[in-house]
Design an enzyme around this catalytic site. Structure first.
Site, PDB file in Angstrom:
ATOM      1  N   GLU A 251       0.889  -1.456   0.182  1.00 23.08           N
ATOM      2  CA  GLU A 251       0.046  -0.105   0.062  1.00 23.08           C
ATOM      3  C   GLU A 251       0.845   1.275  -0.030  1.00 23.08           C
ATOM      4  OE1 GLU A 251      -3.069  -0.158   3.031  1.00 23.08           O
ATOM      5  OE2 GLU A 251      -4.047  -1.748   2.054  1.00 23.08           O
ATOM      6  N   GLU A 355      -6.164  -8.066   0.037  1.00 22.10           N
ATOM      7  CA  GLU A 355      -6.635  -7.654   1.598  1.00 22.10           C
ATOM      8  C   GLU A 355      -7.932  -7.330   1.230  1.00 22.10           C
ATOM      9  OE1 GLU A 355      -4.934  -4.632   3.893  1.00 22.10           O
ATOM     10  OE2 GLU A 355      -2.741  -5.419   3.652  1.00 22.10           O
TER      11      GLU A 355
END
Ligand SMILES: *[C@@H]1O[C@H](CO)[C@@H](O)[C@H](O)[C@H]1NC(C)=O
Ligand SMILES: *[C@@H]1O[C@H](CO)[C@@H](O)[C@H](O)[C@H]1NC(C)=O
Ligand SMILES: *[C@@H]1O[C@H](CO)[C@@H](O)[C@H](O)[C@H]1NC(C)=O
Ligand SMILES: *[C@@H]1O[C@H](CO)[C@@H](O)[C@H](O)[C@H]1NC(C)=O
Ligand SMILES: *[C@@H]1O[C@H](CO)[C@@H](O)[C@H](O)[C@H]1NC(C)=O
Ligand SMILES: *[C@@H]1O[C@H](CO)[C@@H](O)[C@H](O)[C@H]1NC(C)=O
Ligand SMILES: *[C@@H]1O[C@H](CO)[C@@H](O)[C@H](O)[C@H]1NC(C)=O
Length: 468
Positions: A251, A355
């Site tokens: 991320e 995720e």
């Protein structure tokens, strides 16, 4: 979907793995600090981990069938909150410091006596996930774990980098616990995605990068990016033989201009570093950096590059618009992602949803940061929509209503459908101390996650958008 499941016989992958010189040091030596983990702090007053493996293998055990990426479906869980602390996953570790200024792993090391902090961390590394968890993950029909790791846990030496090897104030020492976990994975035939979740300077400023800050500095620091490349090379060289997939960075905040400008170059350079150091043995995972997979058309594709996987993350709780969704709107929002993702995966890279969770509120204690409230019940930002009480949405599942659990099953199935339509999915997370809406383990126990992840109670949940 079942037609995609195949049993594989090993071929060249096994040979590649076997060919690697994977230098694994004995567990005992690492814990006692006699091996090359030079910056590992050795505690003076605390004992070494109590449970020790009877044998440490070295990455050459070819009885684990190589995974056929791109053909077989990745089904996995994230071992979140283990090697990178997150206040909402283990609030007790933060509460026990008696210091409300300790909000992430950086301040955990900075604001405490280092040997006491190390003792707490060693106990956590030793107990949060054990071999029983790997057995339970295998028994739940899952074939992968994704293991988040902070750069501060990688025992790189000055022989491996021309940049600093100091990780202060982070507390180093998790590496031998990681090696033990890799052996558990191997012994239980679970494949491993190792994910650099925290980079020097922080790549996103979230507490889950190790450091909660307003201005993540990874791309603007003078040395953080090349230092990260050296760290990735070290990982690939040292333990590449034990890893199926190496994820270059979790991320990165592509919406921060310095990071957005850097990330494509980093993916390219990191790809070459990891493939070279692992003898092309590890798959390399990159991410969409919050820019959408469409931003990565024609990027690092075959034949320019082999063995690349795109990681896309999906949550529907971090803004007011999505929190306002009804149950069915959440399910629709999941299903609606399928066409664009399948199109991208078909003409670009092997793609997974690495995720996601069944949570539909941001109510889990400290999910938005230690000491920070929730949008859902108005305990965070003033003058915003309030959706109601958090009661019954998180915490213990003993407070979950039957209708909520029915919804959680439907929502789980709709999101699994995204992953099954591309090349797989990895749920966040296996465990959380007090947020059962996020826990795969509790979902199995509470029945909203099936013991066999290919079972469906709602096979048509996404209707005709479901893909193949
Ligand atoms: C790896 O372990 C196997 C089995 O214990 C052993 O035969 C082999 O020599 C080891 N290889 C290396 C490179 O240490
Ligand atoms: C926190 O406070 C409790 C209660 O006073 C005490 O028992 C404990 O040792 C303290 N912990 C630390 C890390 O100081
Ligand atoms: C840290 O704690 C250890 C063990 O409790 C103690 O021996 C040491 O003096 C402490 N260090 C500092 C700087 O307070
Ligand atoms: C460090 O710098 C020297 C001299 O420029 C170079 O030869 C060496 O490859 C560098 N080491 C690493 C690990 O990058
Ligand atoms: C290799 O893996 C198999 C299956 O998990 C296990 O039974 C065996 O003990 C392993 N051998 C070594 C040398 O680690
Ligand atoms: C890795 O792949 C590249 C590109 O195909 C190739 O040039 C290189 O020789 C391979 N390295 C090994 C060790 O197989
Ligand atoms: C159930 O919810 C109530 C009300 O929010 C709360 O006080 C209680 O602690 C919860 N019970 C459990 C076991 O989480």
């Amino acid at each position: 979907m079942l037609s995609l499941r195949r049993l594989l016989l090993l071929s060249c992958l096994a040979v590649l793995v076997e060919a690697q010189q994977c230098r694994l040091v004995k567990w005992q030596d690492l814990v006692e600090g006699t091996a090359s983990a030079s910056h590992t702090i050795t505690p003076t007053s605390t004992s070494a981990p109590t449970t020790q493996p009877s044998a440490v293998s070295n990455g050459t055990n070819t009885t684990v069938t190589p995974f056929k990426y791109g053909t077989d479906i990745i089904r996995g869980v994230n071992l979140g909150g283990w090697f990178v602390l997150e206040p909402w996953i283990t609030p007790s570790i933060f509460e026990n410091t008696n210091n409300t200024n300790i909000v992430d792993e950086y301040t955990f090391g900075q604001m405490q006596n280092a040997s006491q902090a190390l003792a707490v961390l060693q106990n956590h590394w030793d107990t949060w996930i054990t071999e029983d968890d790997f057995q339970a993950i295998k028994a739940a029909g899952l074939n992968h774990v994704r293991i988040p790791l902070g750069y501060w846990s990688v025992p790189i030496t000055s022989a491996d980098t021309n940049y600093t090897t100091s990780v202060s104030p982070y507390i180093a020492g998790a590496w031998p616990y990681l090696l033990r976990a890799l052996n558990w994975a191997k012994d239980n035939s679970v494949h491993v995605i190792l994910d650099l979740h925290g980079a020097p300077g922080s790549q996103n400023g979230f507490d889950n990068s190790g450091r909660r800050i307003n201005s993540p500095a990874w791309a603007s620091d003078a040395d953080s990016v090349p230092r990260t490349l050296d760290i990735m090379r070290f990982i690939a060289k040292e333990i590449g033989g034990m890893l199926d997939v190496i994820e270059l960075l979790n991320e990165p905040a592509g919406y921060v201009s310095a990071i957005g400008n850097e990330i494509g170059t980093y993916w390219q350079e990191g790809y070459h570093v990891v493939r070279e150091a692992s003898g092309n043995g590890s798959q390399v995972m990159i991410g969409d950096a919050f820019l959408g997979v469409q931003n990565w058309e024609n990027f690092l594709q075959y034949p320019q590059a082999e063995g690349v996987i795109m990681d896309y993350h999906e949550y529907q709780i971090f803004n007011y618009e999505q929190l306002a969704f009804s149950y069915s709107a959440h399910i629709d929002a999941s299903c609606q992602q399928i066409p664009a993702l399948t199109a991208y995966a078909k003409s670009n890279l092997v793609t997974i949803i690495g995720e996601w969770s069944t949570a539909i509120t941001d109510c889990a204690q400290w999910l938005n940061g230690r000491g920070v409230g929730a949008r859902w019940d108005g305990t965070w930002q003033p003058n915003q929509q309030v959706f109601g009480s958090c009661a019954g949405f998180t915490g213990s599942m003993s407070n979950f209503s039957t209708s909520y659990k029915t919804f959680l099953r439907q929502y789980w199935e709709s999101q699994v459908q995204i992953g099954e339509s591309i090349q797989g999915w990895v749920y966040w997370a296996w465990k959380a101390e007090n947020a059962d809406d996020w826990s795969y383990q509790k979902g199995l126990e509470g029945g909203w996650i099936p013991q066999d992840p290919t079972d469906r109670m709602y096979p048509d949940i996404c209707g005709s958008t479901a893909g193949t």
